[in-house]
Enzyme design. Structure first.
Site, short mmCIF file in Angstrom:
data_model
loop_
_atom_site.label_atom_id
_atom_site.label_comp_id
_atom_site.label_asym_id
_atom_site.label_seq_id
_atom_site.Cartn_x
_atom_site.Cartn_y
_atom_site.Cartn_z
N HIS A 130 4.95 -1.27 9.53
CA HIS A 130 3.53 -1.37 8.94
C HIS A 130 2.57 -2.51 9.41
CE1 HIS A 130 3.24 1.34 5.47
NE2 HIS A 130 4.44 1.69 5.97
N ASP A 179 2.58 -5.43 -2.78
CA ASP A 179 2.12 -4.29 -3.50
C ASP A 179 2.68 -2.91 -3.21
OD1 ASP A 179 0.30 -5.73 -5.02
OD2 ASP A 179 -1.34 -5.54 -3.61
N GLU A 192 -4.47 -9.35 -10.16
CA GLU A 192 -5.19 -9.03 -8.99
C GLU A 192 -6.53 -8.25 -9.23
OE1 GLU A 192 -3.30 -6.62 -6.19
OE2 GLU A 192 -1.51 -7.86 -6.10
#
Length: 545
Positions: free
Chosen positions: A124, A185, A296
């Site tokens: 990623h 997340d 958030e």
């Protein structure tokens, strides 16, 4: 995420606004042992040719796993989908000695070999940081078979492989009524990958990032040494590796702090039309002793039918008022909050939540809420991932830009960036939320702004392949550069998270006073610059004659 706003963005629900914050990153070298370049091509690297004898020597190593020398194109790709550097070999380790034996072998070759090594988890990374051009990529997921061990007691922890996924850790620790304190997340990432960066999410204001919730590490250094380290044992290496961009060692095992896990969460979203009010409320929440467990936010640019999209997962507090709200053509700011609870605490939790909300200044008609399981909330982004994959919207370039902005300059940043540079449209979610510097360990390699409170701002863009319009890669990269240029010109004190630079001068500026320490640690733990070549800032020192 990155298709035309008229079709692509409508396909993405607001749940996907939390898309994937994570990754793998690497780089930086000690001056006396490397060749440096003040400006490198960001898309290509000079061709190399490892000798057949050097590669053949890898086949003679006594391993539990194996090398693959062909069909390794998967190791030349990552989530960013912008850089593609083919390795000479991929190591599929079945044990930690497989990794240490390989790195020790390359280290002992010294400057006679050009081989470098990159650890690759779920890939990623965004700009080729987990790749190794004509080097060796280590597939860290091969180490997942190492047994996960949960230890209960006064200071509970779980001991896991560096190639283990956070989602698996969640499911295993929940069996014991426990869970890690700090998350990203997106949980389908390896432990070694996030700990090499930081690991940030909405719990970071309270617990700090993931790197600040680690008791102990096992690391394979650039010399091939297997070292156990912690705050009390080999602490310099411990702090170096955490947030160290993969430069000092490969994390093969981690001991992660745990806490009692809740069973449920109260999940709330509200909207603001003024950034100043939005940021004031966010800062209030992270500074309060009694507050939410997760905070958030995100910026919403020119989105239509916003609350209708929320309706499938959230319920409005006042349905009539919610139906009258219009978001068309407006820049709005969403505050997202979560309160943990157990079923027998529902009444008390609701009272606490109502009290906390009463002190905020959001648009009343935009209050939406939901109650879901703790595990469902933490794994929320994976649901969106599967939807995107099913629509063929996953394998596209992701030119993300992640910034840390000081509290003192966040208003100036918002005025120019949200009010001008990205005013008309965005090609993906824009996250924004503050954290407390006091919760972050300043001994690690992670670099943050020098203020008590700073904001994470993440532009999680996706590009439409072959497009030359506003949804194309070149346009998004140009927009990213405009944002970076503004931050530099306005002297906002910004630091990049998941950093990527093209010159040595930029890296020195990024690390500031920590640059000298970073170089000293590189010399101590990876003197031949074998590890994490993916940033392409320094080259391994090689013998030229």
């Amino acid at each position: 995420m990155g298709s035309p706003p008229s079709c692509f963005l409508k396909q993405i629900t607001i749940i996907e606004i939390k898309i994937f914050m994570i990754l793998f990153i690497s780089c930086i070298l000690y001056e006396t042992n490397i060749c440096s370049s003040d400006s490198l091509d960001t898309l290509t690297v000079p061709p190399r040719s490892n000798s057949t004898n050097i590669l053949s020597s890898l086949e003679t190593l006594p391993l539990d796993g194996y090398f693959s020398f062909e069909n390794n194109h998967h190791a030349a790709r990552d989530f960013g989908n912008m850089y593609h550097f083919l390795p000479s070999a991929v190591l599929h380790p079945k044990s930690v000695p497989d990794i240490s034996t390989t790195i020790r072998h390359i280290f002992q070759m010294g400057s006679a070999s050009e081989l470098t090594v990159a650890a690759r988890g779920r890939a990623h990374s965004l700009q080729g940081q987990a790749q190794a051009h004509q080097g060796i990529v280590i597939s860290m997921e091969s180490l997942q078979a190492l047994e996960m061990q949960v230890h209960t007691g006064e200071m509970p922890y779980v001991e896991v492989s560096g190639g283990e996924l956070w989602i698996n850790i969640l499911h295993e620790t929940l069996k014991h009524g426990l869970a890690p304190k700090s998350w990203t997340d997106y949980l389908h990432l390896t432990v070694g990958g996030t700990l090499s960066n930081a690991g940030i999410s909405g719990q970071a204001f309270r617990h700090g990032p993931q790197i600040d919730n680690i008791y102990q590490l096992e690391v394979v250094t650039g010399k091939g040494e297997v070292v156990t380290c912690s705050e009390k044992q080999n602490n310099d290496l411990f702090h170096a590796v955490l947030g160290g961009l993969g430069q000092f060692g490969i994390i093969t095992r981690a001991r992660i702090s745990l806490e009692l896990a809740p069973k449920m969460v109260k999940w709330i979203r509200v909207l603001y039309s003024e950034f100043s009010i939005f940021s004031k409320d966010q800062e209030h929440l992270i500074s309060s002793e009694n507050t939410f467990d997760y905070v958030e936010g995100f910026v919403i640019i020119n989105r239509t039918g916003l609350l209708n999209n929320w309706g499938s997962s959230f319920s409005p507090k006042d349905p009539l008022q919610a139906r009258e709200f219009s978001s068309d053509g407006r820049t709005l700011y969403c505050l997202e909050m979560v309160k943990y609870f157990n079923p027998d605490e529902t009444k008390t939790m609701n009272q606490i939540t109502e009290n906390l909300l009463s002190k905020l200044s959001y648009i009343p008609s935009t209050l939406f809420h939901s109650e879901v399981s703790y595990a469902e909330f933490l794994d929320r982004v994976h649901v969106s991932e599967k939807k995107l994959q099913a629509k063929g919207l996953w394998e596209v370039p992701h030119p993300w830009l992640n910034l840390l902005i000081p509290k003192s300059t966040i208003s100036d940043f918002a005025k120019e960036v949200f009010g001008n540079i990205v005013m008309e449209t965005s090609n993906g979610p824009i996250l924004i939320y503050p954290v407390n510097q006091s919760k972050w360990n300043n001994k690690t390699s992670l670099v943050t702004p020098d203020e008590d409170v700073f904001y994470l701002v993440a532009f999680l863009s996706s590009a439409v392949p072959y497009s030359t319009g506003t949804d194309g890669l070149e346009h998004i990269l140009t927009k990213n550069k405009r944002i970076l240029d503004f931050c530099a010109t306005a002297q906002l004190g910004m630091k990049q998270y998941l950093p990527h630079y093209n010159t040595r001068e930029e890296w020195q500026t990024h690390f500031g006073s920590l640059w000298k320490v970073f170089l000293q640690r590189k010399s101590a733990y990876d003197p031949w610059a074998i590890l994490a070549p993916g940033q392409r800032i320094f080259q391994k020192a090689i013998r030229t004659s």
